[in-house]
Each structure stands twice: as C-alpha cells, then as structure tokens.
Design a protein around this motif. Sequence first.
Motif, PDB file in Angstrom:
ATOM      1  N   LEU A  69       0.800  -1.227   0.074  1.00 35.35           N
ATOM      2  CA  LEU A  69       0.080   0.160   0.011  1.00 35.35           C
ATOM      3  C   LEU A  69       1.043   1.326   0.130  1.00 35.35           C
ATOM      4  O   LEU A  69       0.618   2.278  -0.708  1.00 35.35           O
ATOM      5  CB  LEU A  69      -0.866  -0.056   1.374  1.00 35.35           C
ATOM      6  CG  LEU A  69      -2.065  -1.098   1.232  1.00 35.35           C
ATOM      7  CD1 LEU A  69      -2.895  -1.125   2.548  1.00 35.35           C
ATOM      8  CD2 LEU A  69      -3.167  -0.842   0.087  1.00 35.35           C
ATOM      9  N   ARG A  70       2.117   1.193   0.579  1.00 34.24           N
ATOM     10  CA  ARG A  70       2.841   2.456   0.532  1.00 34.24           C
ATOM     11  C   ARG A  70       3.468   2.587  -0.575  1.00 34.24           C
ATOM     12  O   ARG A  70       3.748   3.852  -1.181  1.00 34.24           O
ATOM     13  CB  ARG A  70       4.052   2.165   1.729  1.00 34.24           C
ATOM     14  CG  ARG A  70       3.639   2.233   3.097  1.00 34.24           C
ATOM     15  CD  ARG A  70       4.957   2.256   4.109  1.00 34.24           C
ATOM     16  NE  ARG A  70       4.363   2.052   5.342  1.00 34.24           N
ATOM     17  CZ  ARG A  70       4.653   0.900   5.927  1.00 34.24           C
ATOM     18  NH1 ARG A  70       5.008  -0.318   5.370  1.00 34.24           N
ATOM     19  NH2 ARG A  70       3.999   0.617   7.293  1.00 34.24           N
ATOM     20  N   GLN A  71       4.002   1.481  -1.432  1.00 38.66           N
ATOM     21  CA  GLN A  71       4.486   1.693  -2.765  1.00 38.66           C
ATOM     22  C   GLN A  71       3.523   2.045  -3.786  1.00 38.66           C
ATOM     23  O   GLN A  71       3.633   3.080  -4.725  1.00 38.66           O
ATOM     24  CB  GLN A  71       4.801   0.329  -3.166  1.00 38.66           C
ATOM     25  CG  GLN A  71       6.019  -0.423  -2.690  1.00 38.66           C
ATOM     26  CD  GLN A  71       6.482  -1.982  -3.050  1.00 38.66           C
ATOM     27  OE1 GLN A  71       5.750  -2.319  -3.919  1.00 38.66           O
ATOM     28  NE2 GLN A  71       7.386  -2.363  -2.650  1.00 38.66           N
ATOM     29  N   TRP A  72       2.081   1.815  -3.646  1.00 36.85           N
ATOM     30  CA  TRP A  72       0.959   2.262  -4.438  1.00 36.85           C
ATOM     31  C   TRP A  72       0.831   3.586  -4.224  1.00 36.85           C
ATOM     32  O   TRP A  72       0.757   4.464  -5.113  1.00 36.85           O
ATOM     33  CB  TRP A  72      -0.166   1.423  -4.021  1.00 36.85           C
ATOM     34  CG  TRP A  72      -0.138   0.077  -4.738  1.00 36.85           C
ATOM     35  CD1 TRP A  72       0.747  -0.535  -5.776  1.00 36.85           C
ATOM     36  CD2 TRP A  72      -1.208  -1.050  -4.616  1.00 36.85           C
ATOM     37  NE1 TRP A  72       0.444  -1.882  -5.708  1.00 36.85           N
ATOM     38  CE2 TRP A  72      -0.759  -2.104  -5.208  1.00 36.85           C
ATOM     39  CE3 TRP A  72      -2.322  -0.903  -3.804  1.00 36.85           C
ATOM     40  CZ2 TRP A  72      -1.501  -3.363  -5.160  1.00 36.85           C
ATOM     41  CZ3 TRP A  72      -2.924  -2.239  -3.748  1.00 36.85           C
ATOM     42  CH2 TRP A  72      -2.519  -3.391  -4.345  1.00 36.85           C
ATOM     43  N   ALA A  73       1.080   4.287  -2.837  1.00 33.84           N
ATOM     44  CA  ALA A  73       0.805   5.447  -2.450  1.00 33.84           C
ATOM     45  C   ALA A  73       1.825   6.414  -3.202  1.00 33.84           C
ATOM     46  O   ALA A  73       1.513   7.430  -3.692  1.00 33.84           O
ATOM     47  CB  ALA A  73       0.557   5.675  -1.000  1.00 33.84           C
TER      48      ALA A  73
ATOM     49  N   ARG B  74       1.403   9.180  -5.938  1.00 29.37           N
ATOM     50  CA  ARG B  74       1.996  10.688  -5.965  1.00 29.37           C
ATOM     51  C   ARG B  74       3.032  11.025  -7.095  1.00 29.37           C
ATOM     52  O   ARG B  74       2.903  12.371  -7.456  1.00 29.37           O
ATOM     53  CB  ARG B  74       2.765  10.697  -4.625  1.00 29.37           C
ATOM     54  CG  ARG B  74       3.076  12.048  -4.119  1.00 29.37           C
ATOM     55  CD  ARG B  74       3.341  12.174  -2.599  1.00 29.37           C
ATOM     56  NE  ARG B  74       4.460  11.378  -2.095  1.00 29.37           N
ATOM     57  CZ  ARG B  74       4.353  10.313  -1.316  1.00 29.37           C
ATOM     58  NH1 ARG B  74       2.925  10.042  -0.935  1.00 29.37           N
ATOM     59  NH2 ARG B  74       5.320   9.353  -0.836  1.00 29.37           N
ATOM     60  N   LEU B  75       3.711   9.913  -7.243  1.00 28.19           N
ATOM     61  CA  LEU B  75       4.805  10.579  -8.534  1.00 28.19           C
ATOM     62  C   LEU B  75       4.091  10.802  -9.938  1.00 28.19           C
ATOM     63  O   LEU B  75       4.212  11.719 -10.681  1.00 28.19           O
ATOM     64  CB  LEU B  75       5.729   9.264  -8.806  1.00 28.19           C
ATOM     65  CG  LEU B  75       6.685   9.042  -7.596  1.00 28.19           C
ATOM     66  CD1 LEU B  75       7.507   7.735  -7.763  1.00 28.19           C
ATOM     67  CD2 LEU B  75       7.805  10.229  -7.561  1.00 28.19           C
TER      68      LEU B  75
END
Length: 332
Positions: A317-321, A325-326
């Motif tokens: 989930l952190r990676q997807w966030a 954002r990028l």
Amino acid sequence: MKSYSIQEINEVLKGIIVGDAAVKITAPEQLELASASEISFIGNKKYEKFWETSKACAAVVNEDISIEPGENRAFIKVENADLAMSQVLELFAPPTPLFSTDIHPTAFIDNTAIIGNGTRIGAGSYIGPKVQLGENVTIYPNVTILDECTIGKNTVLWSGAVVRERCHIGNDSIIHPNATIGADGFGFRPDPERGLVKIPQIGNVVLGNNVEIGANTCIDRGKFSSTVLGDGCKIDNLVQIGHNSRLGKFCIMAGNSGLAGSVTLGNGVIIGGSASIKDHTTIGDGAIIGAGSGVIGDIPAGKTMLGYPAIDARDTLRQWAILKRLVNESKK
C-alpha cells in the motif's frame, strides 16, 4: 408465500426487539431494494446512513447501532448481524428441486455400488463400480461418480459434477454444478523424441467434512498420493487446485484463484480472488493473500500479503501511494 412476525423471527435469532413489532415480514432484502413488508440487515456502521431512505419495515442490526428504527419500524439487535442474516435466509429459503422418485430409472448404478438409506439419485447420473454413497446423499441429474469413490452422509452433488475414480468426499459437503474432483494433475516432461510426455497421475483427492466446492472448480488428483482439503474448507467458483496440494481446516479460496502443484495451506488461510500461488509453496495458519496477488515464496502464519509479487500488505500500500504521488506530480 412464507411470512413471519418479528417475534417469530426473533425466536430464532434470540436478539432484542426495538420498535414496532406488529408487521408481518414477507421476505429478506438488501436495504436499498427492500419494500415495506421486507426485513433487511445492517452489519456495519457505514451502512446506517442508508436506513433513512430504505423502505424496509425492519432490520437485523448489530448491538452497537447508533440510530433508532423510527416510526412503524423495528430493529432486532443481535451480537453479529451477518451471522444472524444466514438464519433469516434459512427461514425464507424455497425448497430444493424435487425428486419424483428417490432413484430415477434412467440413472445407471453398478451392481457393486453401495447406496445408503435415504439417498436420492437423479436422472442420467452414473454411479460406478464399488462406489459407496452414505446415508441421505443427494445426487442431482447428470452427475458422474467413477469407480471406488466414497461420498459421506448428507452430501449434495449438483448436476454436471464429476468425481473421478478413487476419490473420497466427506460428510455434509456440497459440490456445485460442473465441478470436477480428481482430474489428472498437470504433469508433463520434455522428451527429445516424443515431445511432451505425460506423467501418470496415480493419486486421488480427499475432501473432509463440511466442504463446499464452487461451480466449475477443478481439484486435481495427486501425482503419487492425495490432494487434500481439510474439514470446513470453502472454495468459490472457477478455482484451480493443483495436484498434491494440501489445505488445512477452514480455508477459503475466492473465485479465479489458483494453487499450483504441491502447495500447502495451513488452517484458516484466506486466498483472495484471482490470486496465484506458486508450486511447492507453504502458507502458514491464518495468513491472508489479497486479491490478484502472486505468491512466489513461503508465507509465515498470520501475515497479510498483497501485490504481484506478494509482499507485506502495508508495504504494498505504501508503494502504491508513492507511485500515485509520482504520477500526480509528473502531470503538474
């Protein structure tokens, strides 16, 4: 048409009635579709906001609900509304398809088969040599059960189900339409002269008690020994379970998920829809694999995994966030 009073329904649920209990209930229905004579369910606080616009005259709700039923309406408060819903649905369930005769004359039953008392066999079904059917088994039309299989008491096999030779199904289980239990495992080896050579699959499938297998699901027989599903496993439609896999008790696999060969699941493992599990992988007790994930290595007990390849769900989930954002920043 069946109908029940609020009091009659609560005799089953053993909850607490709040509000007007005078109305007769004709059916259960979801909140947004319910009519003025129907009962609905609120199993989560986030659905409380839909009660005001629902036409339902009553609802089964959790004890911690924060709203009132309102004029001429009622709540039945219970500890777990989702579980209570299953009891209400049982009250209103229509009868299952009727058998005009217990054993239809067009069914073929080998003379070496053993048929338990109260068992019903529908038209066009095939019961092979040395098959043993327990008491009160229900075989709907056009089911195939091949040689030396055993089916436990009270088990139901719906039309089109196939149970291949030497497979065993426990008590109180349900096999839904067109499921295949015991097809050959997917085993081939390259040969320079003959191309892909088929590896004989000489094992079987063993299902425990109270197992449910969804429509069009395939459970392959073991190459050497058994593919095993423990008691209480619930398998959705269109699931593939590869040869020599072993599932513990009370595992859940959602639709379009799949296990390659020789996968081991502990007790209470949950596999989300369309998840894929690599061969010779072990997933520990109580682990959860998120929908669409790809598991390529062993998973410890109790972990929740997500992504392709699957990693700890929080990291995914952190990676997807970060990716989101990028992307948003690149559009500026």
